[in-house]
Write a protein that holds these residues in place. Sequence first.
Motif, PDB file in Angstrom:
ATOM      1  N   ASN A 191     -58.296  37.418 -39.660  1.00 53.11           N
ATOM      2  CA  ASN A 191     -57.653  36.717 -38.548  1.00 53.11           C
ATOM      3  C   ASN A 191     -58.676  35.846 -37.833  1.00 53.11           C
ATOM      4  O   ASN A 191     -59.732  36.336 -37.425  1.00 53.11           O
ATOM      5  N   PHE A 192     -58.350  34.586 -37.688  1.00 57.55           N
ATOM      6  CA  PHE A 192     -59.276  33.651 -37.052  1.00 57.55           C
ATOM      7  C   PHE A 192     -58.594  33.015 -35.847  1.00 57.55           C
ATOM      8  O   PHE A 192     -57.530  32.421 -35.979  1.00 57.55           O
ATOM      9  N   VAL A 193     -59.224  33.163 -34.712  1.00 61.12           N
ATOM     10  CA  VAL A 193     -58.683  32.570 -33.484  1.00 61.12           C
ATOM     11  C   VAL A 193     -59.649  31.488 -33.034  1.00 61.12           C
ATOM     12  O   VAL A 193     -60.819  31.771 -32.755  1.00 61.12           O
ATOM     13  N   TYR A 194     -59.169  30.264 -33.014  1.00 65.38           N
ATOM     14  CA  TYR A 194     -60.037  29.149 -32.654  1.00 65.38           C
ATOM     15  C   TYR A 194     -59.546  28.517 -31.363  1.00 65.38           C
ATOM     16  O   TYR A 194     -58.413  28.041 -31.292  1.00 65.38           O
ATOM     17  N   ASN A 195     -60.401  28.508 -30.381  1.00 67.19           N
ATOM     18  CA  ASN A 195     -60.065  27.769 -29.167  1.00 67.19           C
ATOM     19  C   ASN A 195     -61.321  27.503 -28.355  1.00 67.19           C
ATOM     20  O   ASN A 195     -62.363  28.121 -28.565  1.00 67.19           O
ATOM     21  N   GLY A 196     -61.212  26.570 -27.473  1.00 67.22           N
ATOM     22  CA  GLY A 196     -62.279  26.327 -26.499  1.00 67.22           C
ATOM     23  C   GLY A 196     -63.281  25.256 -26.875  1.00 67.22           C
ATOM     24  O   GLY A 196     -63.738  24.533 -26.008  1.00 67.22           O
ATOM     25  N   SER A 197     -63.634  25.133 -28.154  1.00 70.13           N
ATOM     26  CA  SER A 197     -64.701  24.186 -28.514  1.00 70.13           C
ATOM     27  C   SER A 197     -64.186  22.751 -28.539  1.00 70.13           C
ATOM     28  O   SER A 197     -63.010  22.498 -28.803  1.00 70.13           O
ATOM     29  N   LYS A 198     -65.100  21.829 -28.311  1.00 73.40           N
ATOM     30  CA  LYS A 198     -64.739  20.413 -28.371  1.00 73.40           C
ATOM     31  C   LYS A 198     -64.334  20.045 -29.798  1.00 73.40           C
ATOM     32  O   LYS A 198     -63.382  19.314 -30.028  1.00 73.40           O
ATOM     33  N   LEU A 199     -65.092  20.560 -30.743  1.00 70.63           N
ATOM     34  CA  LEU A 199     -64.791  20.301 -32.149  1.00 70.63           C
ATOM     35  C   LEU A 199     -64.911  21.604 -32.926  1.00 70.63           C
ATOM     36  O   LEU A 199     -65.915  22.304 -32.820  1.00 70.63           O
ATOM     37  N   THR A 200     -63.874  21.901 -33.684  1.00 69.97           N
ATOM     38  CA  THR A 200     -63.902  23.096 -34.529  1.00 69.97           C
ATOM     39  C   THR A 200     -63.606  22.679 -35.957  1.00 69.97           C
ATOM     40  O   THR A 200     -62.575  22.060 -36.233  1.00 69.97           O
ATOM     41  N   LYS A 201     -64.525  22.994 -36.829  1.00 69.36           N
ATOM     42  CA  LYS A 201     -64.258  22.760 -38.250  1.00 69.36           C
ATOM     43  C   LYS A 201     -64.402  24.090 -38.968  1.00 69.36           C
ATOM     44  O   LYS A 201     -65.424  24.776 -38.801  1.00 69.36           O
ATOM     45  N   ALA A 202     -63.393  24.454 -39.710  1.00 70.52           N
ATOM     46  CA  ALA A 202     -63.439  25.735 -40.416  1.00 70.52           C
ATOM     47  C   ALA A 202     -63.105  25.524 -41.881  1.00 70.52           C
ATOM     48  O   ALA A 202     -62.207  24.748 -42.219  1.00 70.52           O
ATOM     49  N   ILE A 203     -63.849  26.182 -42.713  1.00 73.47           N
ATOM     50  CA  ILE A 203     -63.512  26.223 -44.139  1.00 73.47           C
ATOM     51  C   ILE A 203     -63.530  27.693 -44.544  1.00 73.47           C
ATOM     52  O   ILE A 203     -64.581  28.335 -44.557  1.00 73.47           O
ATOM     53  N   ASN A 204     -62.360  28.215 -44.814  1.00 73.28           N
ATOM     54  CA  ASN A 204     -62.238  29.616 -45.202  1.00 73.28           C
ATOM     55  C   ASN A 204     -61.729  29.682 -46.635  1.00 73.28           C
ATOM     56  O   ASN A 204     -60.710  29.067 -46.959  1.00 73.28           O
ATOM     57  N   LEU A 205     -62.428  30.422 -47.432  1.00 69.67           N
ATOM     58  CA  LEU A 205     -62.139  30.447 -48.861  1.00 69.67           C
ATOM     59  C   LEU A 205     -62.051  31.897 -49.327  1.00 69.67           C
ATOM     60  O   LEU A 205     -63.029  32.648 -49.206  1.00 69.67           O
ATOM     61  N   PHE A 206     -60.891  32.300 -49.812  1.00 65.45           N
ATOM     62  CA  PHE A 206     -60.733  33.688 -50.250  1.00 65.45           C
ATOM     63  C   PHE A 206     -60.132  33.726 -51.655  1.00 65.45           C
ATOM     64  O   PHE A 206     -59.158  33.031 -51.943  1.00 65.45           O
ATOM     65  N   ASP A 207     -60.696  34.572 -52.468  1.00 68.25           N
ATOM     66  CA  ASP A 207     -60.275  34.671 -53.866  1.00 68.25           C
ATOM     67  C   ASP A 207     -59.834  36.113 -54.165  1.00 68.25           C
ATOM     68  O   ASP A 207     -60.652  37.041 -54.107  1.00 68.25           O
ATOM     69  N   ASP A 223     -66.091  23.399 -23.867  1.00 69.94           N
ATOM     70  CA  ASP A 223     -65.542  22.078 -24.131  1.00 69.94           C
ATOM     71  C   ASP A 223     -66.547  21.065 -24.658  1.00 69.94           C
ATOM     72  O   ASP A 223     -66.178  19.964 -25.029  1.00 69.94           O
ATOM     73  N   LYS A 224     -67.817  21.435 -24.676  1.00 73.21           N
ATOM     74  CA  LYS A 224     -68.825  20.494 -25.173  1.00 73.21           C
ATOM     75  C   LYS A 224     -69.542  21.057 -26.396  1.00 73.21           C
ATOM     76  O   LYS A 224     -70.562  20.530 -26.818  1.00 73.21           O
ATOM     77  N   SER A 225     -69.019  22.140 -26.927  1.00 72.80           N
ATOM     78  CA  SER A 225     -69.695  22.754 -28.069  1.00 72.80           C
ATOM     79  C   SER A 225     -68.942  22.467 -29.362  1.00 72.80           C
ATOM     80  O   SER A 225     -67.785  22.051 -29.355  1.00 72.80           O
ATOM     81  N   THR A 226     -69.627  22.696 -30.458  1.00 73.29           N
ATOM     82  CA  THR A 226     -69.030  22.502 -31.778  1.00 73.29           C
ATOM     83  C   THR A 226     -69.070  23.821 -32.541  1.00 73.29           C
ATOM     84  O   THR A 226     -70.071  24.530 -32.494  1.00 73.29           O
ATOM     85  N   MET A 227     -67.984  24.120 -33.221  1.00 73.11           N
ATOM     86  CA  MET A 227     -67.938  25.320 -34.055  1.00 73.11           C
ATOM     87  C   MET A 227     -67.741  24.900 -35.507  1.00 73.11           C
ATOM     88  O   MET A 227     -66.749  24.254 -35.835  1.00 73.11           O
ATOM     89  N   LEU A 228     -68.694  25.243 -36.336  1.00 74.83           N
ATOM     90  CA  LEU A 228     -68.532  25.058 -37.772  1.00 74.83           C
ATOM     91  C   LEU A 228     -68.440  26.442 -38.372  1.00 74.83           C
ATOM     92  O   LEU A 228     -69.420  27.177 -38.371  1.00 74.83           O
ATOM     93  N   HIS A 229     -67.280  26.786 -38.851  1.00 78.73           N
ATOM     94  CA  HIS A 229     -67.107  28.149 -39.330  1.00 78.73           C
ATOM     95  C   HIS A 229     -66.770  28.144 -40.807  1.00 78.73           C
ATOM     96  O   HIS A 229     -65.730  27.637 -41.213  1.00 78.73           O
ATOM     97  N   LEU A 230     -67.658  28.692 -41.578  1.00 75.76           N
ATOM     98  CA  LEU A 230     -67.424  28.759 -43.011  1.00 75.76           C
ATOM     99  C   LEU A 230     -67.430  30.212 -43.452  1.00 75.76           C
ATOM    100  O   LEU A 230     -68.359  30.966 -43.141  1.00 75.76           O
ATOM    101  N   SER A 231     -66.392  30.591 -44.159  1.00 78.68           N
ATOM    102  CA  SER A 231     -66.385  31.956 -44.685  1.00 78.68           C
ATOM    103  C   SER A 231     -65.839  31.953 -46.106  1.00 78.68           C
ATOM    104  O   SER A 231     -65.009  31.117 -46.477  1.00 78.68           O
ATOM    105  N   LYS A 232     -66.323  32.916 -46.842  1.00 74.12           N
ATOM    106  CA  LYS A 232     -65.924  33.012 -48.243  1.00 74.12           C
ATOM    107  C   LYS A 232     -65.750  34.489 -48.567  1.00 74.12           C
ATOM    108  O   LYS A 232     -66.590  35.315 -48.190  1.00 74.12           O
TER     109      LYS A 232
END
Lengths: 414, 242
Positions: A215-231, A194-203
């Motif tokens: 498949n991305f499962v996001y839970n638990g972190s205080k702040l989650t920012k994800a940028i997923n880019l698929f071409d 609850d006090k951690s930050t997740m910055l998840h970037l994938s390409k």
Amino acid sequence: MNYEEFQKDAIGQYASLPSETNELYKKYYTEIPLPSGEELESGRKNDSRKEVEQLAASIEEKTGLKFDLIFSNSFVRNQSKILSIRKMSEISERLNQKIYRNSDNKLVAFLNANSRDAIIVDIEKGKKEKLNILFINDSHLFFECLFSLAENSTLDVFEIFASTSAGSISAPLQEFSVGKGAQLDLAVLNDGNDKSTMLHLSKGTVEESGKVNANFVYNGSKLTKAINLFDAKGISGSVDVTEIIYGTREQKFDINTYLLNSKEKSHTKLSTGAILDGSSQCQLKGYAKIEKYTKGAFSNINQRGIIISEKAHIDALPDMSIDYSDQVSATHSAATSPIDKEVLFYISSRGIEDAEARKMFVASFISKYLSNIENPHAKEIASSIMLSRIGGSDFGSIKDITPKGVWLTANTSG
Amino acid sequence: MKLEIKDLHVSVDDKEIVKGVSLTVNEGELHVIMGPNGSGKTTLAKAIMGHPQLKITSGDIFADGKSIKNMKVNERAKLGLFLQFQNPIEIEGLGLLNFLNSARGALTNEALQYKDFMNEIKSTSKELALKDELIGRSLNHGFSGGEKKKVEILQMHILKPKIAILDEPDSGLDIDAVKVVASSVDKMQKERNMGLLVITHYSRILEYMEPKFIHIMKDGKIVKEGGKELINEIEKKGYADA
């Protein structure tokens, strides 16, 4: 793989994403309170080996999985022959400095500049491989992963992000290069605290007839920012992305997913399911673009949010840009609602208490998305953790899954 | 169990739908409510089960002499009431088997061997001519209208209520399936001396059952009551003269 080219390319693409450039979305943009490079470096611990080893052993015991790689700042165990770890400084110190100063996208530049290690996976032509990876955030954990799948190869990757540290940032920057006829099955499970930050970037890029099931499962972190880019850049290339979000208390999520159909008969699909409780907030931004001359292309964005408490909030923003209208299919949908009272009435009418009925509904909603995960262990572990998180017990509403009550990271709230 | 409905008035969003219904269903009795669309039959059924969005403005509902008007939905089920829904809810991701097992556990608090539980489900499914594959799927998800109705009856068999309210158990069923469902319900009622309140538009399902109490409902009220002869009267004249 030319690493310098990858970095340049990645930065260029991230910086041009609608989430970064479109005025309309500025009000839905979550700023990340990034520390300075010095603060970041001084906040990295290297003395938590014992703690990390204990958590890793506990997770291995609970999940029954033997991880090919356990990765943290203070402890690394690599038991895979297809995986190597190199210091970023050994790859290109000069480039890192340059990127940090000049990139249009501060977030990506920051991650690039501060990544300490690179995990490199190369799957040879026609080979079939599997990787279970445990990332433990014992302090600020910045790294890059480069996965390269040669023609007709197959890779099944299951990544778990756990944490022993409060107030730290996990920041993986991952690239997947899927060759002609190759297949990537990816399951990423973030179970932060609850006090951690997740910055998840994938390409990811997918060549002709290649397939990605991510498949991305996001839970638990205080702040989650994800940028997923698929071409889907090859003819008949296919990308299926599923995102599952569970937010509670005051957690925030800013989830950006960008899908690109670059060639004929390419297939892209994004399915996002979010459950928000407490005062949690979530921004779901799904972008799809169909390029010119892509006859037979298919793209679909589906975003579904369930609000459990009155203070929770979801913004769902599907966005499609179609540059070619001849025989392509592009559809999107977004819906957010509280739990349907008729559903609760139905479940309760069979003798089940209201609170349990709610849990059953939430679990069923989540399991619908988890069913897209190919790896049965990943599916089972993800469901167990999600059930634990929603406060459920073995009420067994998830089909074909036996929850074991796996709990990777203790809650640090309160 | 004795279910008594006394001068019940039910509103939805301040609009009165049920306007003073009184009815008593004893163990082993089969009551039928017939009536045109919009007469308040389903609202009455949901009110008995405690739908939270329905407001009982006056009157009361009693189970064995005790008011259940303020009782929670699940508590009414624990007393032995069961509602077969006219439009059963689909819940993707919630396995039918797991749901049934959870419901059975909530109602009985008895530990039943999984093998016995499965045997009961299999034999009842066979009786209802339900496809085996449906049992392993999500609750009602992707089921046809007829399959959903059969699954409702399957649930009734497993949960063993004292009084069951069946809201249009015949809609969506083909001729053969009507017979299968009706026979199964009839058999269970006799074996367990279950009280039944069946809501229907059509007389066909009643050919396979033995109703003794027929109630005609119109505009929120029971306007006529009688025995099986009322069914023939409605068949001939419709509801206009009722």
